[in-house]
Design a protein around this motif. Structure first.
Motif, PDB file in Angstrom:
ATOM      1  N   TYR A 243       0.865  -1.177   0.000  1.00 15.89           N
ATOM      2  CA  TYR A 243       0.000   0.000   0.000  1.00 15.89           C
ATOM      3  C   TYR A 243       0.904   1.229   0.000  1.00 15.89           C
ATOM      4  O   TYR A 243       1.903   1.273   0.706  1.00 15.89           O
ATOM      5  CB  TYR A 243      -0.900   0.003   1.243  1.00 15.89           C
ATOM      6  CG  TYR A 243      -1.473   1.364   1.539  1.00 15.89           C
ATOM      7  CD1 TYR A 243      -2.449   1.916   0.720  1.00 15.89           C
ATOM      8  CD2 TYR A 243      -1.003   2.126   2.601  1.00 15.89           C
ATOM      9  CE1 TYR A 243      -2.953   3.180   0.960  1.00 15.89           C
ATOM     10  CE2 TYR A 243      -1.504   3.387   2.856  1.00 15.89           C
ATOM     11  CZ  TYR A 243      -2.473   3.918   2.030  1.00 15.89           C
ATOM     12  OH  TYR A 243      -2.966   5.168   2.269  1.00 15.89           O
ATOM     13  N   GLY A 244       0.584   2.199  -0.823  1.00 18.23           N
ATOM     14  CA  GLY A 244       1.374   3.421  -0.898  1.00 18.23           C
ATOM     15  C   GLY A 244       2.472   3.378  -1.939  1.00 18.23           C
ATOM     16  O   GLY A 244       3.134   4.374  -2.184  1.00 18.23           O
ATOM     17  N   GLY A 245       2.704   2.204  -2.559  1.00 18.30           N
ATOM     18  CA  GLY A 245       3.650   2.124  -3.667  1.00 18.30           C
ATOM     19  C   GLY A 245       5.021   1.560  -3.337  1.00 18.30           C
ATOM     20  O   GLY A 245       5.825   1.355  -4.234  1.00 18.30           O
TER      21      GLY A 245
ATOM     22  N   GLU B  33       2.867  -8.495   5.492  1.00 19.63           N
ATOM     23  CA  GLU B  33       2.275  -7.966   6.729  1.00 19.63           C
ATOM     24  C   GLU B  33       3.005  -6.726   7.247  1.00 19.63           C
ATOM     25  O   GLU B  33       3.257  -6.578   8.436  1.00 19.63           O
ATOM     26  CB  GLU B  33       2.204  -9.058   7.803  1.00 19.63           C
ATOM     27  CG  GLU B  33       1.326 -10.218   7.382  1.00 19.63           C
ATOM     28  CD  GLU B  33       1.099 -11.253   8.453  1.00 19.63           C
ATOM     29  OE1 GLU B  33       1.132 -10.893   9.645  1.00 19.63           O
ATOM     30  OE2 GLU B  33       0.876 -12.421   8.089  1.00 19.63           O
ATOM     31  N   ILE B  34       3.327  -5.824   6.329  1.00 15.71           N
ATOM     32  CA  ILE B  34       3.989  -4.562   6.678  1.00 15.71           C
ATOM     33  C   ILE B  34       2.935  -3.463   6.714  1.00 15.71           C
ATOM     34  O   ILE B  34       2.250  -3.220   5.717  1.00 15.71           O
ATOM     35  CB  ILE B  34       5.091  -4.210   5.653  1.00 15.71           C
ATOM     36  CG1 ILE B  34       6.187  -5.279   5.683  1.00 15.71           C
ATOM     37  CG2 ILE B  34       5.651  -2.815   5.909  1.00 15.71           C
ATOM     38  CD1 ILE B  34       7.195  -5.148   4.555  1.00 15.71           C
ATOM     39  N   VAL B  35       2.800  -2.803   7.847  1.00 12.78           N
ATOM     40  CA  VAL B  35       1.826  -1.721   7.988  1.00 12.78           C
ATOM     41  C   VAL B  35       2.465  -0.425   7.468  1.00 12.78           C
ATOM     42  O   VAL B  35       3.555  -0.055   7.886  1.00 12.78           O
ATOM     43  CB  VAL B  35       1.368  -1.552   9.450  1.00 12.78           C
ATOM     44  CG1 VAL B  35       0.430  -0.368   9.595  1.00 12.78           C
ATOM     45  CG2 VAL B  35       0.698  -2.832   9.936  1.00 12.78           C
ATOM     46  N   VAL B  36       1.766   0.224   6.551  1.00 11.63           N
ATOM     47  CA  VAL B  36       2.231   1.479   5.972  1.00 11.63           C
ATOM     48  C   VAL B  36       1.255   2.578   6.385  1.00 11.63           C
ATOM     49  O   VAL B  36       0.035   2.409   6.285  1.00 11.63           O
ATOM     50  CB  VAL B  36       2.303   1.390   4.428  1.00 11.63           C
ATOM     51  CG1 VAL B  36       2.705   2.725   3.816  1.00 11.63           C
ATOM     52  CG2 VAL B  36       3.261   0.276   3.999  1.00 11.63           C
TER      53      VAL B  36
ATOM     54  N   ALA C 175      -2.054  -3.644   3.297  1.00 17.58           N
ATOM     55  CA  ALA C 175      -2.379  -4.236   2.001  1.00 17.58           C
ATOM     56  C   ALA C 175      -1.096  -4.438   1.197  1.00 17.58           C
ATOM     57  O   ALA C 175      -0.184  -3.619   1.240  1.00 17.58           O
ATOM     58  CB  ALA C 175      -3.345  -3.336   1.235  1.00 17.58           C
ATOM     59  N   ALA C 176      -1.054  -5.560   0.468  1.00 13.90           N
ATOM     60  CA  ALA C 176       0.142  -5.872  -0.310  1.00 13.90           C
ATOM     61  C   ALA C 176      -0.213  -6.740  -1.506  1.00 13.90           C
ATOM     62  O   ALA C 176      -1.238  -7.424  -1.524  1.00 13.90           O
ATOM     63  CB  ALA C 176       1.164  -6.589   0.565  1.00 13.90           C
ATOM     64  N   GLY C 177       0.668  -6.704  -2.485  1.00 14.40           N
ATOM     65  CA  GLY C 177       0.527  -7.534  -3.673  1.00 14.40           C
ATOM     66  C   GLY C 177      -0.247  -6.847  -4.775  1.00 14.40           C
ATOM     67  O   GLY C 177      -0.701  -5.713  -4.638  1.00 14.40           O
TER      68      GLY C 177
END
Length: 175
Positions: A52-54, A65-68, A76-78
């Motif tokens: 999320y965020g690029g 599972e990295i919180v941005v 969110a990822a992928g």
């Protein structure tokens, strides 16, 4: 889950593993459209490593599972911007062993199927009604009112339909 969407019906069966979904041109166009809406399309294969965020993550062994924290806070990822809990459910149901691109594609189709619109999209294409159902899964998809179900930025239904149709055409299918 709708009848025939998963392994068991030869029109949809795939030899690529338990609970796998066949990637037809219509489904590839749908997956590409979700990526376009979620902002991971232009990165090509790198979109599968997008946070999320690029930002990017390196390992495709598992959901990062990295919180941005940006405008919103998200892990969110992928390519399809899976939240960790959503990914865990799909991975468990489909017996996915990694966060590889093919696994992400399968999980995204599972989410579409879980919402009950995979067969409808297979038969009728990406309609406004189908998008409204998918708006509950992907914040970038519009409701029938043209807004995000989660108060986030949203793509216009006409833009998503145009992208989907041009993808089908590029894949050699008449829309």
């Amino acid at each position: 889950m709708s009848e025939g969407s998963r392994t068991g019906d030869p029109r949809h069966a795939s030899a690529s593993g338990p609970g796998s979904y066949t990637i037809t041109p219509q489904r590839r166009a749908l997956l590409n459209t979700i990526r376009y809406a979620e902002g991971t399309w232009k990165q090509g294969k790198e979109g599968y490593r997008t946070l999320y965020g690029g930002g990017r993550f390196s390992s495709l062994e598992r959901h990062p599972e990295i919180v941005v924290v940006k405008r919103y806070t998200s892990a969110a990822a992928g390519a399809y911007q899976f939240l960790p809990g959503t990914w865990s459910e799909a991975a468990r149901k489909l017996q996915l062993e990694s966060f590889a691109p093919s696994s992400q594609d399968q999980a995204a189709l599972y989410l579409v199927d879980r919402r009950g619109v995979l067969d409808q999209i297979d038969q009728k294409g990406l309609t406004h009604e189908a998008m409204a159902v998918l708006a509950r899964e992907w914040a970038s998809f519009p409701t029938l009112a043209g807004r995000s179900a989660y108060g986030q930025p949203v793509k216009r239904a006409e833009d998503l339909q145009r992208f989907y149709s041009s993808n089908l055409k590029a894949l050699g299918v008449q829309a």
